[in-house]
Design a protein around this motif. Structure first.
Motif, PDB file in Angstrom:
ATOM      1  N   LYS A  25       0.755  -1.108   0.010  1.00  0.00           N
ATOM      2  CA  LYS A  25      -0.102   0.074   0.137  1.00  0.00           C
ATOM      3  C   LYS A  25       0.850   1.394  -0.132  1.00  0.00           C
ATOM      4  O   LYS A  25       1.765   1.345   0.880  1.00  0.00           O
ATOM      5  CB  LYS A  25      -0.921   0.181   1.127  1.00  0.00           C
ATOM      6  N   LEU A  26       0.657   2.080  -0.887  1.00  0.00           N
ATOM      7  CA  LEU A  26       1.580   3.330  -1.175  1.00  0.00           C
ATOM      8  C   LEU A  26       0.777   4.672  -0.790  1.00  0.00           C
ATOM      9  O   LEU A  26      -0.346   4.828  -1.040  1.00  0.00           O
ATOM     10  CB  LEU A  26       2.107   3.345  -2.736  1.00  0.00           C
ATOM     11  N   THR A  27       1.576   5.211   0.106  1.00  0.00           N
ATOM     12  CA  THR A  27       1.192   6.727   0.443  1.00  0.00           C
ATOM     13  C   THR A  27       2.309   7.585  -0.003  1.00  0.00           C
ATOM     14  O   THR A  27       3.450   7.239  -0.103  1.00  0.00           O
ATOM     15  CB  THR A  27       0.883   6.879   1.843  1.00  0.00           C
ATOM     16  N   ALA A  28       2.165   8.855  -0.029  1.00  0.00           N
ATOM     17  CA  ALA A  28       3.228   9.747  -0.578  1.00  0.00           C
ATOM     18  C   ALA A  28       2.796  11.270  -0.220  1.00  0.00           C
ATOM     19  O   ALA A  28       2.054  11.414   0.136  1.00  0.00           O
ATOM     20  CB  ALA A  28       3.334   9.862  -2.398  1.00  0.00           C
ATOM     21  N   TRP A  29       4.169  11.728  -0.002  1.00  0.00           N
ATOM     22  CA  TRP A  29       4.056  13.083   0.250  1.00  0.00           C
ATOM     23  C   TRP A  29       5.205  13.827  -0.624  1.00  0.00           C
ATOM     24  O   TRP A  29       6.370  13.471  -0.726  1.00  0.00           O
ATOM     25  CB  TRP A  29       4.275  13.531   1.563  1.00  0.00           C
ATOM     26  N   ASP A  30       5.004  15.297  -1.167  1.00  0.00           N
ATOM     27  CA  ASP A  30       5.927  15.895  -1.884  1.00  0.00           C
ATOM     28  C   ASP A  30       5.598  17.331  -1.673  1.00  0.00           C
ATOM     29  O   ASP A  30       4.047  17.565  -1.976  1.00  0.00           O
ATOM     30  CB  ASP A  30       5.965  15.435  -3.316  1.00  0.00           C
ATOM     31  N   VAL A  31       6.366  18.258  -1.394  1.00  0.00           N
ATOM     32  CA  VAL A  31       6.054  19.662  -1.201  1.00  0.00           C
ATOM     33  C   VAL A  31       5.367  20.216  -2.628  1.00  0.00           C
ATOM     34  O   VAL A  31       4.453  20.867  -2.509  1.00  0.00           O
ATOM     35  CB  VAL A  31       7.097  20.414  -0.790  1.00  0.00           C
ATOM     36  N   ALA A  32       5.594  19.577  -3.678  1.00  0.00           N
ATOM     37  CA  ALA A  32       5.251  19.926  -4.935  1.00  0.00           C
ATOM     38  C   ALA A  32       3.592  19.466  -5.318  1.00  0.00           C
ATOM     39  O   ALA A  32       3.053  19.995  -6.456  1.00  0.00           O
ATOM     40  CB  ALA A  32       5.916  19.462  -6.237  1.00  0.00           C
ATOM     41  N   LEU A  33       3.178  18.697  -4.503  1.00  0.00           N
ATOM     42  CA  LEU A  33       1.797  18.380  -4.463  1.00  0.00           C
ATOM     43  C   LEU A  33       0.665  19.347  -4.375  1.00  0.00           C
ATOM     44  O   LEU A  33      -0.233  19.359  -4.633  1.00  0.00           O
ATOM     45  CB  LEU A  33       1.370  17.122  -3.547  1.00  0.00           C
ATOM     46  N   ALA A  34       1.265  20.525  -3.776  1.00  0.00           N
ATOM     47  CA  ALA A  34       0.456  21.610  -3.590  1.00  0.00           C
ATOM     48  C   ALA A  34      -0.003  22.130  -5.038  1.00  0.00           C
ATOM     49  O   ALA A  34      -0.953  22.930  -4.985  1.00  0.00           O
ATOM     50  CB  ALA A  34       1.245  22.793  -2.741  1.00  0.00           C
ATOM     51  N   ASP A  35       0.841  22.053  -5.955  1.00  0.00           N
ATOM     52  CA  ASP A  35       0.658  22.311  -7.233  1.00  0.00           C
ATOM     53  C   ASP A  35       0.001  21.275  -8.227  1.00  0.00           C
ATOM     54  O   ASP A  35       0.685  20.176  -8.589  1.00  0.00           O
ATOM     55  CB  ASP A  35       1.771  22.779  -8.358  1.00  0.00           C
ATOM     56  N   GLY A  36      -1.300  21.370  -8.550  1.00  0.00           N
ATOM     57  CA  GLY A  36      -1.818  20.313  -9.090  1.00  0.00           C
ATOM     58  C   GLY A  36      -1.305  19.821 -10.613  1.00  0.00           C
ATOM     59  O   GLY A  36      -1.582  19.010 -11.029  1.00  0.00           O
ATOM     60  N   ALA A  37      -0.621  21.009 -11.149  1.00  0.00           N
ATOM     61  CA  ALA A  37       0.360  20.764 -12.545  1.00  0.00           C
ATOM     62  C   ALA A  37       1.574  20.245 -12.444  1.00  0.00           C
ATOM     63  O   ALA A  37       2.045  20.251 -13.423  1.00  0.00           O
ATOM     64  CB  ALA A  37       0.080  22.024 -13.266  1.00  0.00           C
ATOM     65  N   SER A  38       2.089  20.285 -11.270  1.00  0.00           N
ATOM     66  CA  SER A  38       3.398  19.562 -11.005  1.00  0.00           C
ATOM     67  C   SER A  38       3.729  18.205 -11.454  1.00  0.00           C
ATOM     68  O   SER A  38       2.833  17.482 -11.557  1.00  0.00           O
ATOM     69  CB  SER A  38       3.841  19.929  -9.623  1.00  0.00           C
ATOM     70  N   ALA A  39       4.975  18.021 -11.760  1.00  0.00           N
ATOM     71  CA  ALA A  39       5.176  16.733 -12.255  1.00  0.00           C
ATOM     72  C   ALA A  39       5.008  15.618 -11.010  1.00  0.00           C
ATOM     73  O   ALA A  39       4.549  14.555 -11.196  1.00  0.00           O
ATOM     74  CB  ALA A  39       6.896  16.481 -12.376  1.00  0.00           C
ATOM     75  N   ALA A  40       5.048  15.991  -9.658  1.00  0.00           N
ATOM     76  CA  ALA A  40       4.882  14.989  -8.667  1.00  0.00           C
ATOM     77  C   ALA A  40       3.402  14.836  -8.592  1.00  0.00           C
ATOM     78  O   ALA A  40       3.007  13.863  -8.214  1.00  0.00           O
ATOM     79  CB  ALA A  40       5.329  15.925  -7.244  1.00  0.00           C
ATOM     80  N   SER A  41       2.522  16.046  -8.830  1.00  0.00           N
ATOM     81  CA  SER A  41       0.915  15.739  -8.814  1.00  0.00           C
ATOM     82  C   SER A  41       0.717  14.752 -10.013  1.00  0.00           C
ATOM     83  O   SER A  41      -0.166  13.850  -9.727  1.00  0.00           O
ATOM     84  CB  SER A  41       0.248  16.934  -8.869  1.00  0.00           C
ATOM     85  N   ARG A  42       1.399  14.912 -11.195  1.00  0.00           N
ATOM     86  CA  ARG A  42       0.991  13.910 -12.192  1.00  0.00           C
ATOM     87  C   ARG A  42       1.505  12.594 -11.859  1.00  0.00           C
ATOM     88  O   ARG A  42       0.848  11.447 -12.195  1.00  0.00           O
ATOM     89  CB  ARG A  42       1.668  14.406 -13.471  1.00  0.00           C
ATOM     90  N   THR A  43       2.689  12.456 -11.109  1.00  0.00           N
ATOM     91  CA  THR A  43       3.006  10.905 -10.669  1.00  0.00           C
ATOM     92  C   THR A  43       2.053  10.358  -9.835  1.00  0.00           C
ATOM     93  O   THR A  43       1.512   9.292  -9.716  1.00  0.00           O
ATOM     94  CB  THR A  43       4.568  11.031 -10.175  1.00  0.00           C
ATOM     95  N   ALA A  44       1.423  11.192  -8.977  1.00  0.00           N
ATOM     96  CA  ALA A  44       0.605  10.757  -7.811  1.00  0.00           C
ATOM     97  C   ALA A  44      -0.778  10.395  -8.552  1.00  0.00           C
ATOM     98  O   ALA A  44      -1.181   9.278  -8.021  1.00  0.00           O
ATOM     99  CB  ALA A  44       0.293  11.729  -6.828  1.00  0.00           C
ATOM    100  N   LYS A  45      -0.933  10.992  -9.247  1.00  0.00           N
ATOM    101  CA  LYS A  45      -2.129  10.626  -9.970  1.00  0.00           C
ATOM    102  C   LYS A  45      -2.059   9.204 -10.967  1.00  0.00           C
ATOM    103  O   LYS A  45      -2.851   8.580 -10.940  1.00  0.00           O
ATOM    104  CB  LYS A  45      -2.821  12.118 -11.061  1.00  0.00           C
ATOM    105  N   ARG A  46      -0.851   9.390 -11.662  1.00  0.00           N
ATOM    106  CA  ARG A  46      -0.703   8.242 -12.474  1.00  0.00           C
ATOM    107  C   ARG A  46      -0.869   6.814 -11.773  1.00  0.00           C
ATOM    108  O   ARG A  46      -1.404   5.875 -12.261  1.00  0.00           O
ATOM    109  CB  ARG A  46       0.448   8.416 -13.193  1.00  0.00           C
ATOM    110  N   PHE A  47      -0.357   6.979 -10.606  1.00  0.00           N
ATOM    111  CA  PHE A  47      -0.138   5.561  -9.791  1.00  0.00           C
ATOM    112  C   PHE A  47      -1.221   5.670  -8.662  1.00  0.00           C
ATOM    113  O   PHE A  47      -1.304   4.546  -7.731  1.00  0.00           O
ATOM    114  CB  PHE A  47       1.268   5.447  -9.206  1.00  0.00           C
ATOM    115  N   SER A  48      -2.160   6.468  -8.500  1.00  0.00           N
ATOM    116  CA  SER A  48      -3.299   6.334  -7.866  1.00  0.00           C
ATOM    117  C   SER A  48      -2.610   6.347  -6.228  1.00  0.00           C
ATOM    118  O   SER A  48      -3.175   5.824  -5.554  1.00  0.00           O
ATOM    119  CB  SER A  48      -4.063   5.291  -7.950  1.00  0.00           C
TER     120      SER A  48
END
Length: 298
Positions: A25-48
């Motif tokens: 079970k994966l959880t995640a945190w990245d300061v860039a998640l505050a920006d919905g258009a960031s690469a980190a946000s895209r990664t989080a969305k891609r892997f649910s």
């Protein structure tokens, strides 16, 4: 029981971990998640990925926390989750930070009841991914191997029972590897202007045999152009490491400057050029003429 793994940082390494860690079970945190258009946000969305409201929240049920942030934020990341670490939680520190910073992070994690394991990743994360060679350090390193290998980490080596030696090994090596990148970029960009790059590369083969210096140079220079910011940060950590031994970090500091310079002169079409040395050099020189006529690394 399915293990819960919390990823701190969703950059290049974090993205590989998100894709390859199976059966957890994966959880995640990245300061860039505050920006919905960031690469980190895209990664989080891609892997649910399940992301907490903050770092503390992301790790509160974790069996393993993996820190894959930028080198300068190594200690910051450890402090950000300390109060939320479950008792006995593993904390794997993959960051290219100086030994002193790793030791401080270990103190924070251990004081919070976690089990800190230092890791030095000794190759690019691609193409070996979870099988990339990793030197482990700290009193929990041997026990951690038994936990981590079933997750897919097959390149682990118990290296030291103290924290700091693995980091020192990685960063002293980085002075050489990232230094070669910087040397090739500086040498061949100048050689290209004079039209002597072919003879320079041929002469390198006489002294330092390699299968294909042109291919190697294209690869190494493109890595600087793509990852220069992160490499510069790593070399600043290397400079700290060198200075702490009483050696003046002349080369490490200069390499950091050149890596920063490379990042600032990355061609827009780098992906198409990274295997073509001469077009790559020409594209960088075009950027130099447009933005920095003297090519000064300052």
């Amino acid at each position: 029981m399915t293990a819960t793994v919390a990823l701190l940082g969703l950059g290049e390494v974090g993205s590989v971990l998100a894709e390859d860690l199976a059966g957890v079970k994966l959880t995640a945190w990245d300061v860039a998640l505050a920006d919905g258009a960031s690469a980190a946000s895209r990664t989080a969305k891609r892997f649910s990925l399940v992301s907490g409201v903050d770092a503390h929240d992301a790790v509160r049920e974790a069996d393993l926390v993996i820190s894959a942030v930028t080198a300068a934020n190594d200690l910051v990341a450890a402090r950000s989750v300390a109060d939320g670490l479950p008792a006995g939680c593993w904390f794997l520190d993959l960051n290219s930070a100086a030994p002193g910073q790793k030791q401080a992070a270990a103190e924070v994690v251990e004081a919070a009841g976690g089990r800190y394991v230092e890791s030095a990743v000794m190759s690019p994360i691609h193409p070996k991914r979870l099988a990339a060679p990793m030197l482990l350090g700290g009193p929990h390193a041997a026990e951690f191997v038994e936990f981590a290998r079933p997750l897919g980490f097959t390149g682990l080596e118990v290296y030291a029972d103290v924290v700091g030696r693995a980091a020192a090994t990685k960063l002293c090596r980085s002075v050489v590897i990232k230094g070669v990148e910087a040397l090739l970029a500086e040498s061949l960009l100048a050689a290209r202007e004079w039209g002597v790059e072919g003879r320079v590369l041929a002469s390198l083969s006489n002294l330092l045999p390699a299968d294909d210096w042109q291919q190697l140079a294209a690869y190494m220079i493109s890595r600087s152009l793509e990852h220069g910011v992160r490499r510069a940060e790593e070399l600043r950590e290397a400079a700290v490491t060198v200075a702490e031994t009483g050696v003046e970090p002349v080369m490490a500091e200069a390499i950091a400057r050149r890596q920063d310079w490379a990042a600032a002169h990355r061609p827009a079409d780098l992906g198409e050029l990274e295997k073509q040395l001469l077009p790559l050099l020409d594209a960088v020189r075009t950027r130099m003429s447009e933005e920095d006529p003297k090519g000064d690394p300052e």
